[in-house]
Motif scaffolding. Structure first.
Motif, PDB file in Angstrom:
ATOM      1  N   TRP B  61       0.806  -1.211   0.000  1.00 28.71           N
ATOM      2  CA  TRP B  61       0.000   0.000   0.000  1.00 28.71           C
ATOM      3  C   TRP B  61       0.845   1.269   0.000  1.00 28.71           C
ATOM      4  CZ3 TRP B  61      -3.277  -2.755   4.245  1.00 28.71           C
ATOM      5  CH2 TRP B  61      -4.146  -3.660   3.632  1.00 28.71           C
ATOM      6  N   LEU B 261     -17.522  -8.070 -10.434  1.00 36.58           N
ATOM      7  CA  LEU B 261     -18.570  -7.667  -9.501  1.00 36.58           C
ATOM      8  C   LEU B 261     -19.962  -8.002 -10.003  1.00 36.58           C
ATOM      9  CD1 LEU B 261     -17.900  -4.105  -8.053  1.00 36.58           C
ATOM     10  CD2 LEU B 261     -17.647  -6.313  -6.953  1.00 36.58           C
ATOM     11  N   MET B 276     -18.230  -4.658   0.539  1.00 40.40           N
ATOM     12  CA  MET B 276     -16.819  -4.946   0.251  1.00 40.40           C
ATOM     13  C   MET B 276     -16.013  -4.822   1.523  1.00 40.40           C
ATOM     14  SD  MET B 276     -17.323  -5.276  -2.978  1.00 40.40           S
ATOM     15  CE  MET B 276     -15.654  -5.495  -3.571  1.00 40.40           C
ATOM     16  N   VAL B 277     -15.412  -5.925   1.944  1.00 38.68           N
ATOM     17  CA  VAL B 277     -14.491  -5.847   3.078  1.00 38.68           C
ATOM     18  C   VAL B 277     -13.082  -6.283   2.664  1.00 38.68           C
ATOM     19  CG1 VAL B 277     -16.194  -6.035   4.932  1.00 38.68           C
ATOM     20  CG2 VAL B 277     -15.267  -8.114   3.902  1.00 38.68           C
ATOM     21  N   GLY B 278     -12.999  -6.961   1.526  1.00 37.84           N
ATOM     22  CA  GLY B 278     -11.686  -7.246   0.947  1.00 37.84           C
ATOM     23  C   GLY B 278     -11.327  -6.029   0.129  1.00 37.84           C
ATOM     24  N   ALA B 279     -10.079  -5.751  -0.053  1.00 44.48           N
ATOM     25  CA  ALA B 279      -9.703  -4.478  -0.684  1.00 44.48           C
ATOM     26  C   ALA B 279      -8.836  -4.694  -1.918  1.00 44.48           C
ATOM     27  CB  ALA B 279      -8.972  -3.602   0.325  1.00 44.48           C
ATOM     28  N   PRO B 280      -9.468  -4.979  -3.062  1.00 41.33           N
ATOM     29  CA  PRO B 280      -8.655  -5.117  -4.276  1.00 41.33           C
ATOM     30  C   PRO B 280      -7.936  -3.802  -4.575  1.00 41.33           C
ATOM     31  CG  PRO B 280     -10.909  -5.862  -4.650  1.00 41.33           C
ATOM     32  CD  PRO B 280     -10.890  -5.222  -3.307  1.00 41.33           C
ATOM     33  N   PRO B 283      -9.297  -0.872  -9.503  1.00 43.19           N
ATOM     34  CA  PRO B 283     -10.757  -0.684  -9.550  1.00 43.19           C
ATOM     35  C   PRO B 283     -11.447  -1.884 -10.195  1.00 43.19           C
ATOM     36  CG  PRO B 283      -9.593   1.215 -10.475  1.00 43.19           C
ATOM     37  CD  PRO B 283      -8.572   0.144 -10.283  1.00 43.19           C
ATOM     38  N   LEU B 284     -12.685  -2.123  -9.800  1.00 44.85           N
ATOM     39  CA  LEU B 284     -13.483  -3.204 -10.394  1.00 44.85           C
ATOM     40  C   LEU B 284     -14.522  -2.576 -11.334  1.00 44.85           C
ATOM     41  CD1 LEU B 284     -14.047  -5.361  -7.190  1.00 44.85           C
ATOM     42  CD2 LEU B 284     -12.192  -5.467  -8.843  1.00 44.85           C
ATOM     43  N   GLY B 300     -18.767  -0.077   1.327  1.00 41.69           N
ATOM     44  CA  GLY B 300     -17.492  -0.493   1.915  1.00 41.69           C
ATOM     45  C   GLY B 300     -17.614  -0.523   3.417  1.00 41.69           C
TER      46      GLY B 300
END
Lengths: 367, 360
Positions: B61, B261, B276-280, B283-284, B300
């Protein structure tokens, strides 16, 4: 469209007992031209409306040019319809002959599903749109670019006496499309901060509703030329130029909600960052191609992205009554029926402030 | 001149830290502050390994500062308290999650949403009020302000409950906040890992119907027999996905890799929510028509506030909810990280700190 001898594939002019005329698109060029068709007899639960005005919605444009790939021709568009009631069926109690009334995007639904029972006919899986759908009787629906329409009472909106009909017509689609999510998602509370992306038919009405709800309203637009308009004419509090990274950064985390009316492909990320924690962005514009959704900004502040599609009948009536009470109407350009093709071309270039309305009664003559 | 990590505070501390973007951890001497009036000193017994630890160690990150001591699923025993501490006494079992500080005065903090405070101080890699860097639970001791310490319910096993402090609250919070906790509701859980398996357990305990959605058909037995899910959907099976369209009130999406998605949005009933709790990282794609026509939402959620974390722990204790874990010695941590990267864990590693972290 040949008439069949057994009547099963009757032409639009013959399938119903009452003659009607309007303008229709017959192919994906989208060019509209005079068109003879017919309307059903007025049933016990129906009303007949002599159409006075009909707004031109961007959805009409998408449909006549088959941009969504689902259009069946000929199509008579128009779902921002206001007029005078000329006949009511014996079970009708909502309106009487001579009343002013309106019809929006929906003329039928199943009436029995979870959505219908909660006054959310707009989410019924068997929804019948005012044009382009197959009605209960198996025939195709035709919209408001026409002289008259027959509609089930449930889908008719009463108009308060004081409302100017021409300027109120766009409320029946544009108005409810922004009012419904503003109400559903709590973006109607005094003191809250609302962003409106895009200043067109939907956007300008969202600003007006937002101010009437007592909110602080920021218009977010890529065109600096719209600033004067937004602040002085529509009463927005702030104008935010979305093409200025510094201004967008300064506004980060300041909005309780955003109504996003943009129907072109665009960047969601800078808009999402404008939202406070648990802030909500509601998409009401419908770009044809997918948008990119960045997940991190949603997660980091528990933000919400929602879609919304017009509104149910009960909330449409509520919206009209609210607009009547607060003198909210659309800003329109009134046109004659034979100007409609030029209007559609101008609409495609966003060259209108902010809705064309067809003066049907005074300019639509039989083909 | 800046003091070294070993000398900046008066109490010697020892842990394992990542030194660079390889993410490899190794023994590390540093120091902890003496407890101020409101602080609690905690001897760490166990610490769970969260996927975020992996991201931070490798600087995925882009804001990791090395050396970095990860770990925010911490369980331990109180050894010392400041003189204004009221909630805890020496000997109490306690836990610490992802947050050790916030501004305490903003709208989020006053609504018990410290996790959404603009000035949240995370358990590691962040700057504390005193200007020094925070170090996490892959270590022998931690000093935390009372407000951010959680009471550890007696009924829960210390090792199995450690992952509740991040994974647990991360799924519990949105189940409650988005109304996916009522009997009769149907919730989908995407991804069966640390977050996903706990989402199934919590959702079942809340009385909702649960369908696990996964790309791996071999996880079906596990999902239904071990975790108690009601149904299992293979997301790559078009027919199964089509049959399930419009059937879910909500979906908890724990997947942190890029993924499609729209098939998930199609599974939602109208007005349904994809959490969404996983964080790709990338962007999707989202298509507008099904989204608008169904008034669907993508939302989120990020961990949880302190109050709801305590509520989650008490709920877990009442319903006997713990994580499925593999307890490892400190020396195994780098291998564990490699296995975590490949998803080779059912479903959380927990480091046996007290017995295996030693400074020799």
């Amino acid at each position: 469209m040949a008439a069949a001898t057994n009547g099963k594939c009757a032409s639009p002019a013959e399938e119903h007992p009452r003659k009607a005329f309007g303008w229709a698109a017959i192919d994906p060029s989208g060019v509209l031209s005079p068109f003879n068709f017919s309307r059903r007899a007025n049933g016990d639960d129906d009303i007949t409306l002599k159409i006075l005005y009909c707004g031109i919605c961007h959805s009409d444009l998408h449909t006549i040019k088959n941009e969504w790939g689902i259009t069946k021709y000929p199509v008579v568009p128009g779902h921002e319809i206001v007029g005078v009631v000329t006949e009511v069926g014996k079970n009708v109690t909502k309106v009487k002959t001579g009343d002013k009334a309106g019809i929006g995007c929906v003329v039928g639904s199943c009436g029995s599903c979870e959505n219908c029972k909660q006054d959310l006919e707009n989410y019924c899986p068997k929804i019948m749109f005012t044009y382009g759908s197959v009605y209960h009787d198996g025939t195709r629906t035709y919209g408001g670019y026409s002289n008259m329409i027959v509609v089930n009472e449930h889908f008719v909106i009463r108009f308060p006496e004081n409302m100017p009909l021409d300027k109120s017509a766009p409320l029946l689609c544009a108005g409810i499309t922004v009012y419904s999510p503003m109400k559903t998602f709590g973006l109607n509370e005094p003191g809250k901060h609302l962003g409106v992306v895009g200043l067109g038919g939907l956007g300008h009405v969202a600003v007006k509703f937002g101010k009437a709800f007592g909110m602080k309203v920021t218009v977010i637009s890529s065109s600096p030329t719209k600033e004067k308009e937004a602040i002085e004419r529509l009463g927005a509090d702030v104008f935010l130029l979305s093409s200025s990274p510094e201004k967008m950064q300064a506004a980060m985390g300041t909005m309780d909600g955003i109504i996003n009316t943009v129907s072109a492909v665009h960047q969601l990320m800078p808009l999402i960052f404008l939202l406070k924690t648990h802030g909500k962005m509601i998409l009401v514009g419908a770009p044809e191609k997918p948008l990119e959704l960045p997940v991190f900004p949603l997660i980091m502040a528990g933000r919400i992205l929602a879609g919304s599609c017009i509104g149910g009948m009960k909330e449409t009536q509520e919206m009209i009554d609210f607009a009547g009470k607060h003198n909210i109407t659309a800003d329109i350009e009134l046109i004659k029926m034979d100007y409609v093709n030029e209007a559609i071309e101008r609409l495609a270039k966003a060259d209108v402030r902010y809705r064309f309305v067809i003066d049907v009664a005074n300019s639509l003559s039989a083909a | 001149m800046e003091k070294s990590a070993e000398k900046e505070h008066p109490r010697e501390a020892f842990g394992w830290a990542a030194r660079d973007t390889s993410g490899v951890l190794s023994p590390y001497h540093f120091s902890r502050r003496n407890p101020t009036a409101k602080d609690v000193c905690i001897k760490i017994i166990y610490c769970g390994i969260c996927h975020s630890d992996l991201h931070f160690c490798r600087n995925d990150w882009k804001f990791s500062v090395y050396p970095l001591v990860p770990g925010h699923e911490i369980v331990g025993i109180v050894t010392e308290i400041g003189n204004e501490v009221q909630k805890f006494k020496v000997g109490d079992k306690v836990g610490v999650g992802c947050i050790v500080g916030a501004c305490d005065t903003c709208e989020q903090c006053t609504n018990d949403l410290e996790n959404y405070c603009d000035k949240t101080i995370l358990t590691y890699n962040y700057i504390y009020h005193d200007g020094t860097r925070t170090y996490g639970g892959f270590s022998d001791e931690i000093v935390v302000e009372e407000h951010y310490v959680l009471r550890f319910p007696d009924r829960l096993p210390m090792d199995g409950a450690a992952p509740l402090f991040c994974a647990g609250i991360t799924v519990y919070s949105p189940l409650k906040y988005y109304g996916l906790d009522k009997p009769g509701v149907h919730v989908g859980v995407v991804g069966l890992g640390g977050l996903g398996h706990l989402a199934v357990k919590f959702a079942k305990a809340l009385g909702v119907r649960v369908t696990v959605i996964s790309t791996s058909p071999r996880k079906q037995k596990e999902a239904i027999d071990s975790l108690g899910a009601d149904a299992f959907l293979v997301s790559t099976d078009e027919l199964q996905m089509k049959d399930a369209m419009g059937s879910m009130d909500g979906i908890i999406d724990t997947v942190s890799a890029t993924h499609a998605l729209m098939p998930l949005i199609d599974l939602l009933k109208k007005h349904g929510k994809l959490v969404m709790v996983g964080a790709p990282e990338k962007p999707l794609e989202i298509e507008m028509f099904p989204f608008l026509m169904g008034r669907k939402q993508v939302v989120g959620s990020c961990t949880g506030g302190i109050k709801e974390t305590q509520e989650m722990l008490d709920f877990a204790a009442e319903h006997g909810i713990t994580a499925d874990i593999e307890v490892i010695p400190m020396s195994y941590v780098n291998t564990a990280m490699e296995r975590l990267l490949k998803g080779d864990i059912k479903y959380r590693f927990v480091i046996d700190i007290a017995n295996t972290l030693n400074s020799n």
